[in-house]
Design a protein around this motif. Structure first.
Motif, PDB file in Angstrom:
ATOM      1  N   LEU A 103       0.696   3.326  -2.782  1.00  0.00           N
ATOM      2  CA  LEU A 103       1.854   2.657  -3.370  1.00  0.00           C
ATOM      3  C   LEU A 103       3.184   3.213  -2.908  1.00  0.00           C
ATOM      4  O   LEU A 103       4.199   2.504  -2.933  1.00  0.00           O
ATOM      5  N   THR A 104       3.212   4.469  -2.510  1.00  0.00           N
ATOM      6  CA  THR A 104       4.478   5.129  -2.189  1.00  0.00           C
ATOM      7  C   THR A 104       5.330   4.368  -1.183  1.00  0.00           C
ATOM      8  O   THR A 104       6.557   4.267  -1.367  1.00  0.00           O
ATOM      9  N   PRO A 105       4.749   3.790  -0.109  1.00  0.00           N
ATOM     10  CA  PRO A 105       5.608   3.075   0.850  1.00  0.00           C
ATOM     11  C   PRO A 105       6.405   1.926   0.239  1.00  0.00           C
ATOM     12  O   PRO A 105       7.486   1.590   0.739  1.00  0.00           O
ATOM     13  N   GLU A 106       5.891   1.339  -0.841  1.00  0.00           N
ATOM     14  CA  GLU A 106       6.593   0.222  -1.472  1.00  0.00           C
ATOM     15  C   GLU A 106       7.736   0.676  -2.367  1.00  0.00           C
ATOM     16  O   GLU A 106       8.544  -0.150  -2.808  1.00  0.00           O
ATOM     17  N   ARG A 111      12.879   1.005   1.171  1.00  0.00           N
ATOM     18  CA  ARG A 111      12.323  -0.274   0.717  1.00  0.00           C
ATOM     19  C   ARG A 111      13.165  -0.842  -0.416  1.00  0.00           C
ATOM     20  O   ARG A 111      13.423  -2.051  -0.472  1.00  0.00           O
ATOM     21  N   MET A 112      13.633   0.007  -1.302  1.00  0.00           N
ATOM     22  CA  MET A 112      14.466  -0.468  -2.402  1.00  0.00           C
ATOM     23  C   MET A 112      15.785  -1.034  -1.883  1.00  0.00           C
ATOM     24  O   MET A 112      16.314  -2.004  -2.422  1.00  0.00           O
ATOM     25  N   GLY A 211      -0.540  -8.523  -2.543  1.00  0.00           N
ATOM     26  CA  GLY A 211      -0.955  -9.037  -1.243  1.00  0.00           C
ATOM     27  C   GLY A 211      -0.973  -7.957  -0.181  1.00  0.00           C
ATOM     28  O   GLY A 211      -1.886  -7.901   0.655  1.00  0.00           O
ATOM     29  N   MET A 212       0.036  -7.084  -0.203  1.00  0.00           N
ATOM     30  CA  MET A 212       0.089  -5.986   0.762  1.00  0.00           C
ATOM     31  C   MET A 212      -1.108  -5.061   0.607  1.00  0.00           C
ATOM     32  O   MET A 212      -1.735  -4.655   1.594  1.00  0.00           O
ATOM     33  N   VAL A 344       3.399  15.633 -10.320  1.00  0.00           N
ATOM     34  CA  VAL A 344       2.642  14.594  -9.621  1.00  0.00           C
ATOM     35  C   VAL A 344       2.782  13.232 -10.295  1.00  0.00           C
ATOM     36  O   VAL A 344       2.592  12.195  -9.638  1.00  0.00           O
ATOM     37  N   HIS A 345       3.109  13.218 -11.589  1.00  0.00           N
ATOM     38  CA  HIS A 345       3.248  11.954 -12.302  1.00  0.00           C
ATOM     39  C   HIS A 345       4.712  11.508 -12.420  1.00  0.00           C
ATOM     40  O   HIS A 345       5.000  10.607 -13.216  1.00  0.00           O
ATOM     41  N   HIS A 346       5.604  12.115 -11.652  1.00  0.00           N
ATOM     42  CA  HIS A 346       6.996  11.648 -11.644  1.00  0.00           C
ATOM     43  C   HIS A 346       7.007  10.148 -11.366  1.00  0.00           C
ATOM     44  O   HIS A 346       6.270   9.647 -10.511  1.00  0.00           O
ATOM     45  N   CYS A 347       7.833   9.430 -12.097  1.00  0.00           N
ATOM     46  CA  CYS A 347       7.825   7.964 -12.069  1.00  0.00           C
ATOM     47  C   CYS A 347       7.918   7.417 -10.649  1.00  0.00           C
ATOM     48  O   CYS A 347       8.907   7.627  -9.949  1.00  0.00           O
ATOM     49  N   LEU A 348       6.882   6.695 -10.241  1.00  0.00           N
ATOM     50  CA  LEU A 348       6.847   6.108  -8.907  1.00  0.00           C
ATOM     51  C   LEU A 348       7.965   5.091  -8.724  1.00  0.00           C
ATOM     52  O   LEU A 348       8.526   4.942  -7.638  1.00  0.00           O
ATOM     53  N   GLY A 349       8.301   4.374  -9.784  1.00  0.00           N
ATOM     54  CA  GLY A 349       9.314   3.330  -9.702  1.00  0.00           C
ATOM     55  C   GLY A 349      10.733   3.797  -9.949  1.00  0.00           C
ATOM     56  O   GLY A 349      11.633   2.964 -10.102  1.00  0.00           O
ATOM     57  N   ALA A 350      10.957   5.115  -9.967  1.00  0.00           N
ATOM     58  CA  ALA A 350      12.305   5.623 -10.242  1.00  0.00           C
ATOM     59  C   ALA A 350      13.364   5.053  -9.292  1.00  0.00           C
ATOM     60  O   ALA A 350      14.451   4.685  -9.740  1.00  0.00           O
TER      61      ALA A 350
END
Length: 398
Positions: A103-106, A111-112, A211-212, A344-350
């Protein structure tokens, strides 16, 4: 299993502030035994240094919960694995890293940045609609909730016409005053909905995130994992940001001089968002951990197998962490706050949440320079028993 009949201490608020009792615990006995919202015994950790250390230590403070933990329903091992598959908040390393790497690449800053023009467009469209409809308006329903909902729907590939159903479901899933069986049923409905989207993506993968993942990781990720990934991102992607937009607006309307800075100085908006994240701490506590061994914190030994509640509002208001913690000072930027978690659980969507807030706050205040609440702050109804704190509605005029 015992259902708590009152809001547990670690979820209590005084409008925008944590309960004073929570600060007293942090300053006197920073690790204390209590009962969770489900009535189970647990240890509450309140100091910034201790909360940060626990968040950074998945070996001793595990996110993985056994079937039936905390008094919840019991499942066999296969069903439990199915329900937790792909959900980053239910996984420990190394499985957590395997999913996160996909998920990280997104969610990179680059990307943002590609999403920024679309987010600006979405914000402007909702401001246009508010202005055309005229005052008064519910800022939550017209602005704070639909903007992040539309963004995460487009990012994931969720039909926006489904938003009312999943928003209603999400709010109730996070409401701990609702009986467990009902919340489990809501979770089942959410997974069924996401599974239909996963199966559609398998048949015809689009340009969205589902889809990705199917195109690039289709042989590495199961349908259950895709359901877990999509469900978590959908839930977290709109609930947290929408409540930050609502509460952040209240906080800034109470401080017109700081509001003016956010409105007029583009360089000030980023630090302001960080300070608002610290000050408001809309996530009441990190996902509960379970100790994998005996752990000592501040002289208190927490035995193996115990539930640990990590209070983010108490930690972010800790005077050992930051000077004048109960003051909102948008100029300081609050480096080191735990509003997005840590480790490790730092918000991916930050990066996405930051961008949405950096765009939405100044745009709102520029469009409506005379924005004002139509009722007293103490009369506003809040989601008092939810994992994510926020206003139920926010009547405004301009």
């Amino acid at each position: 299993m015992t259902q708590a009949t009152e809001v547990p201490l670690y979820m209590r608020r005084d409008v925008l502030d944590p309960s004073p009792a929570l600060g007293e615990i942090r300053d006197s006995t920073p690790v204390r035994k209590l009962r969770t919202a489900m009535g189970m015994p647990a240890y509450l950790v309140t100091r910034h240094e201790d909360v940060r250390a626990a968040l950074a230590d998945p070996q001793r403070f595990s996110n993985h919960k056994p079937p039936g933990w905390a008094g919840g329903p019991h499942f066999d091992a296969d069903e439990h694995a199915k329900l937790t598959a792909g959900n980053l908040l239910a996984l420990d390393p190394p499985e957590h890293q395997r999913i996160r790497r996909m998920l990280t690449p997104e969610f990179t800053v680059r990307r943002m940045q590609r999403l920024e023009p679309r987010i600006v467009e979405i914000v402007d469209q909702h401001l246009d609609a508010m202005e055309q409809a005229g005052a008064p308006a519910d800022l939550i329903a017209r602005f704070a909730l639909p903007i992040p909902s539309l963004v995460i729907c487009e990012l994931l590939g969720v039909p926006y016409e489904d938003r009312e159903e999943f928003q209603h479901r999400a709010t109730r899933q996070l409401n701990f005053s609702i009986p467990v069986k009902e919340r489990m049923a809501l979770g089942d409905a959410a997974r069924e909905h996401m599974m239909s989207l996963v199966q559609r993506a398998r048949r015809d993968p689009g340009d969205d995130m589902l889809g990705m993942l199917v195109r690039e990781r289709g042989t590495e990720v199961t349908d259950d994992e895709l359901v877990g990934i999509g469900g978590l991102l959908l839930l977290a992607g709109h609930e947290t940001t929408s409540n930050m937009l609502g509460l952040g607006t209240i906080a800034l309307l109470q401080r017109p001089e700081q509001l003016a800075v956010v409105r007029d100085d583009p360089d000030a908006v980023g630090p302001a968002v960080e300070e608002l994240m610290r000050y408001l701490s809309v996530v009441q506590n990190a996902i509960a951990r379970v100790t994998t061994t005996d752990v000592e914190i501040d002289g208190v030994v927490i035995p193996e197998g115990q539930i640990v509640i990590l209070s983010l509002p108490a930690a972010n208001r800790d005077p050992r962490f930051i000077d004048h913690p109960d003051a909102l000072d948008i100029g300081r930027g609050a480096p080191g706050h735990l509003g997005f978690g840590h480790g490790v659980h730092h918000c991916l969507g930050a990066p996405l949440a930051r961008m949405e807030m950096r765009i939405a706050f100044p745009a709102l205040f520029r469009r409506f320079p005379n924005l004002a609440l139509t009722e007293e702050v103490h009369d506003i109804r809040f989601h008092a028993y939810n994992l994510i704190y926020g206003a139920q509605s926010l009547p405004v005029t301009w």
